[in-house]
Design a protein around this motif. Structure first.
Motif: not given
Length: 298
Positions: A237-249
């Motif tokens: 999975c390549y995550a540049t902006v999504e999921p954002n920092k509040d959702e990534i975990n």
């Protein structure tokens, strides 16, 4: 060339060349290397020829030419010296500058000429890592600072994508030599920054691995579907902006719960890895910080 951005502020020049605005002002005043236009309120503006000249001056300066010497050169002599440096040393900096000029002018011919010149001396993998990767990084910053428009970014990204697709196809038509593991590459929902993921696919295929490329904005349900058909899956999975920092975990937790089984793994790469709480990870989760680290891991 209607509607093309062809005048630049001194801040734009700083962003495009890496030379501080203060230094540019000193070079102008002391050495007369550039002759800016002025608005009615006396604000400096520069044209494309000024940008090209400053990019060339920057390269000469990087290779040891003092600005006092450069300023005394005949203007026609500067590109000649630049070409001599390129032939003797490294084409990297000049190529990045040339690609920037191609982007600013929406000039496909300059893009292809620069690319083909690089390819005569380097492999595609070297071109991508040494030139396209730094260029992509700079383009992101230029877009964020309003130096370039989204149209500029889309133009240059599309051309790089073309080259990735052409070189990827060379390996796609060959049977994999390492087929014990399947790599599934995707971007999470609402993520559209695809260049990095495309390169990962190229890297895997060129090393003989079997891949399934799902592309942009893939929901978790689609990943679950693949479990019906394959074992030993590595989800990349390549995550540049999504999921954002509040959702990534929470996203990683959902992947662990809904997707992973005893034979699968999850590899996360991209800017959002900076926001991952590593204390919550298990041995099925790998956080990869760069494309180079990915290449070493496989």
């Amino acid at each position: 060339m209607d509607n093309v951005k062809n005048t630049f502020s001194i801040k734009d020049l700083e962003n495009l060349t890496g030379i501080k605005a203060h230094t540019i002002r000193i070079w102008e005043k002391r050495y007369n290397v550039l002759e800016p236009m002025r608005t009615d309120t006396n604000i400096r503006l520069y044209d494309l020829s000024s940008l090209q000249k400053l990019l060339n001056i920057t390269l000469l300066n990087d290779y040891g030419y003092k600005i006092s010497k450069i300023s005394k050169l005949n203007p026609d002599r500067i590109p000649v010296l630049v070409n001599e440096i390129i032939s003797e040393k490294s084409a990297k900096n000049h190529a990045i500058s040339a690609f920037k000029m191609a982007m600013m002018n929406f000039d496909q011919h300059l893009f292809f000429a620069t690319y083909n010149n690089l390819l005569s001396e380097k492999s595609f993998k070297e071109v991508f890592r040494d030139v396209f990767l730094p260029l992509i990084g700079e383009i992101g910053l230029l877009w964020q600072t309003d130096t370039i428009t989204p149209a500029h970014e889309h133009f240059i990204s599309y051309l790089i994508k073309q080259k990735l697709l052409i070189n990827t196809e060379k390996y796609q038509i060959q049977p994999p030599t390492k087929d014990d593991t399947l790599y599934v590459l995707y971007l999470p929902e609402n993520e559209i920054h695809e260049l990095g993921l495309m390169y990962l696919n190229y890297e895997l295929l060129s090393n003989g691995y079997r891949t399934i490329y799902l592309g942009e904005t893939v929901p978790i349900s689609s990943l679950k579907d693949l479990k019906k058909y394959f074992d030993n899956i590595v989800y990349v999975c390549y995550a540049t902006v999504e999921p954002n920092k509040d959702e990534i975990n929470n996203y990683i937790k959902e992947i662990c719960t809904e997707v992973l089984d005893t034979t699968s793994q999850f590899w996360l790469i991209g800017r959002m890895t900076e926001s991952v709480n590593v204390n919550n990870l298990n041995n099925k989760i790998s956080i990869i910080k760069s494309l180079q680290e990915f290449a070493q891991k496989i």
